[in-house]
Design a protein around this motif. Structure first.
Motif, mmCIF file in Angstrom:
data_model
loop_
_atom_site.group_PDB
_atom_site.id
_atom_site.type_symbol
_atom_site.label_atom_id
_atom_site.label_comp_id
_atom_site.label_asym_id
_atom_site.label_seq_id
_atom_site.Cartn_x
_atom_site.Cartn_y
_atom_site.Cartn_z
ATOM 1 N N THR A 31 0.842 -1.193 0.000
ATOM 2 C CA THR A 31 0.000 0.000 0.000
ATOM 3 C C THR A 31 0.879 1.246 0.000
ATOM 4 O O THR A 31 1.968 1.250 0.582
ATOM 5 N N GLY A 32 0.412 2.282 -0.659
ATOM 6 C CA GLY A 32 1.155 3.536 -0.736
ATOM 7 C C GLY A 32 0.561 4.423 -1.808
ATOM 8 O O GLY A 32 -0.328 4.002 -2.559
ATOM 9 N N LEU A 33 1.030 5.633 -1.883
ATOM 10 C CA LEU A 33 0.533 6.600 -2.860
ATOM 11 C C LEU A 33 0.805 6.153 -4.290
ATOM 12 O O LEU A 33 1.682 5.316 -4.537
ATOM 13 N N SER A 34 0.065 6.730 -5.229
ATOM 14 C CA SER A 34 0.358 6.517 -6.638
ATOM 15 C C SER A 34 1.772 7.021 -6.921
ATOM 16 O O SER A 34 2.148 8.109 -6.488
ATOM 17 N N GLY A 35 2.567 6.197 -7.595
ATOM 18 C CA GLY A 35 3.944 6.582 -7.898
ATOM 19 C C GLY A 35 4.925 6.300 -6.777
ATOM 20 O O GLY A 35 6.100 6.650 -6.876
ATOM 21 N N SER A 36 4.472 5.640 -5.718
ATOM 22 C CA SER A 36 5.351 5.360 -4.581
ATOM 23 C C SER A 36 6.361 4.252 -4.887
ATOM 24 O O SER A 36 7.404 4.160 -4.248
ATOM 25 N N GLY A 37 6.027 3.399 -5.856
ATOM 26 C CA GLY A 37 6.921 2.289 -6.193
ATOM 27 C C GLY A 37 6.349 0.933 -5.841
ATOM 28 O O GLY A 37 7.066 -0.071 -5.863
ATOM 29 N N LYS A 38 5.058 0.875 -5.518
ATOM 30 C CA LYS A 38 4.431 -0.387 -5.123
ATOM 31 C C LYS A 38 4.618 -1.482 -6.171
ATOM 32 O O LYS A 38 5.101 -2.571 -5.863
ATOM 33 N N SER A 39 4.207 -1.187 -7.396
ATOM 34 C CA SER A 39 4.271 -2.199 -8.460
ATOM 35 C C SER A 39 5.711 -2.593 -8.776
ATOM 36 O O SER A 39 6.014 -3.767 -8.987
ATOM 37 N N THR A 40 6.598 -1.616 -8.790
ATOM 38 C CA THR A 40 8.009 -1.894 -9.093
ATOM 39 C C THR A 40 8.618 -2.805 -8.043
ATOM 40 O O THR A 40 9.288 -3.802 -8.372
ATOM 41 N N ILE A 41 8.393 -2.493 -6.779
ATOM 42 C CA ILE A 41 8.942 -3.311 -5.691
ATOM 43 C C ILE A 41 8.272 -4.675 -5.654
ATOM 44 O O ILE A 41 8.939 -5.706 -5.491
ATOM 45 N N ALA A 42 6.952 -4.697 -5.830
ATOM 46 C CA ALA A 42 6.223 -5.972 -5.815
ATOM 47 C C ALA A 42 6.724 -6.896 -6.919
ATOM 48 O O ALA A 42 6.881 -8.107 -6.710
ATOM 49 N N ASN A 43 6.988 -6.339 -8.105
ATOM 50 C CA ASN A 43 7.512 -7.153 -9.203
ATOM 51 C C ASN A 43 8.933 -7.631 -8.925
ATOM 52 O O ASN A 43 9.289 -8.763 -9.291
ATOM 53 N N ALA A 44 9.733 -6.805 -8.270
ATOM 54 C CA ALA A 44 11.097 -7.213 -7.912
ATOM 55 C C ALA A 44 11.063 -8.372 -6.918
ATOM 56 O O ALA A 44 11.819 -9.337 -7.037
ATOM 57 N N VAL A 45 10.162 -8.285 -5.939
ATOM 58 C CA VAL A 45 10.003 -9.371 -4.962
ATOM 59 C C VAL A 45 9.500 -10.631 -5.652
ATOM 60 O O VAL A 45 9.994 -11.738 -5.408
ATOM 61 N N ASP A 46 8.523 -10.467 -6.532
ATOM 62 C CA ASP A 46 7.947 -11.614 -7.244
ATOM 63 C C ASP A 46 9.021 -12.343 -8.050
ATOM 64 O O ASP A 46 9.056 -13.574 -8.084
ATOM 65 N N ARG A 47 9.913 -11.589 -8.693
ATOM 66 C CA ARG A 47 10.990 -12.190 -9.482
ATOM 67 C C ARG A 47 11.947 -12.981 -8.589
ATOM 68 O O ARG A 47 12.322 -14.108 -8.912
ATOM 69 N N ILE A 48 12.315 -12.402 -7.433
ATOM 70 C CA ILE A 48 13.211 -13.097 -6.500
ATOM 71 C C ILE A 48 12.568 -14.394 -6.014
ATOM 72 O O ILE A 48 13.208 -15.463 -6.000
ATOM 73 N N LEU A 49 11.308 -14.318 -5.627
ATOM 74 C CA LEU A 49 10.616 -15.503 -5.108
ATOM 75 C C LEU A 49 10.469 -16.576 -6.177
ATOM 76 O O LEU A 49 10.663 -17.767 -5.918
ATOM 77 N N PHE A 50 10.136 -16.145 -7.398
ATOM 78 C CA PHE A 50 10.010 -17.091 -8.515
ATOM 79 C C PHE A 50 11.331 -17.817 -8.746
ATOM 80 O O PHE A 50 11.356 -19.041 -8.934
ATOM 81 N N GLU A 51 12.428 -17.073 -8.729
ATOM 82 C CA GLU A 51 13.735 -17.681 -8.971
ATOM 83 C C GLU A 51 14.176 -18.576 -7.823
ATOM 84 O O GLU A 51 15.048 -19.427 -8.011
ATOM 85 N N ARG A 52 13.553 -18.397 -6.662
ATOM 86 C CA ARG A 52 13.831 -19.296 -5.523
ATOM 87 C C ARG A 52 12.903 -20.508 -5.529
ATOM 88 O O ARG A 52 12.935 -21.321 -4.613
ATOM 89 N N GLY A 53 12.072 -20.617 -6.566
ATOM 90 C CA GLY A 53 11.192 -21.781 -6.700
ATOM 91 C C GLY A 53 9.861 -21.637 -5.989
ATOM 92 O O GLY A 53 9.133 -22.627 -5.838
#
Length: 198
Positions: A31-53
């Motif tokens: 959660t956070g303001l528009s433009g805060s970086g929610k989607s960018t950070i969420a996608n970065a986390v998703d990529r790390i988790l995916f690569e960890r299986g």
């Protein structure tokens, strides 16, 4: 609720799903303001988790409004219904054993608490804390410019309030962290709390 509708218990247990996937389910509620970086950070986390299986899925605010919630506007009632629907969908994904990310402004504490009450112990609130002036400087979609001109009514942070989480499980201050550092902070939290293996 119609009396002819009956809840059917699943034959596969949560424990069995966890064992099959090698991790526990959870709902990472960004959660956070528009433009805060929610989607960018969420996608970065998703990529790390995916690569960890890990088995994951990310529900992004704009993407969901293209389909499931395309009939909703941005007035307070529509925003509440937007979050209610997302909560139900995210909870189903978590019940299936996934690590679910949801990147939505979700400006109201009451709506986030409703999500927490439904998801229970799987709910992890991630406050992507970015000062309004930085969000306005970024303005990737040009929304703040339009909101300042009065072209977008009920815009969070300008003409509609954002209620910051008083005690989020994870507090990301994006003016002090890189995207990689923010993502790693979230992954470290999941390891520490035994959602995913070390």
């Amino acid at each position: 609720m119609n009396s002819n509708i009956v809840w059917h218990n699943a034959s596969v247990t949560t424990g069995e799903r966890n064992e099959q996937k090698g991790h526990a389910p959870c709902l990472l509620w960004y959660t956070g303001l528009s433009g805060s970086g929610k989607s960018t950070i969420a996608n970065a986390v998703d990529r790390i988790l995916f690569e960890r299986g890990c088995h994951t899925y990310l529900l992004d605010g704009d993407n969901v409004r293209h389909g499931l919630n395309s009939d909703l506007g941005f007035d307070d009632n529509s925003r509440k219904e937007n979050i209610r629907r997302i909560t139900e969908v995210a909870n189903l994904f978590a019940d299936a054993g996934l690590i679910v990310g949801t990147a939505f402004i979700s400006p109201f504490i009451a709506d986030r608490e409703q999500a927490r009450n439904l998801a229970k112990e799987t709910f992890i609130e991630v406050f992507v804390d970015t000062p309004l002036e930085i969000c306005e400087q970024r303005d990737p979609k040009g929304l703040y410019t339009k909101a300042r001109k009065g072209e977008i009514p009920n815009f969070t942070g300008i003409s509609s309030p954002y209620e910051a989480p008083p005690s989020p499980q994870i507090h990301i201050e994006t003016d002090k962290l890189s995207i990689e550092e923010a993502a790693n902070q979230i992954v470290e939290y999941l390891v520490k709390h035994k959602v995913i293996p070390a």
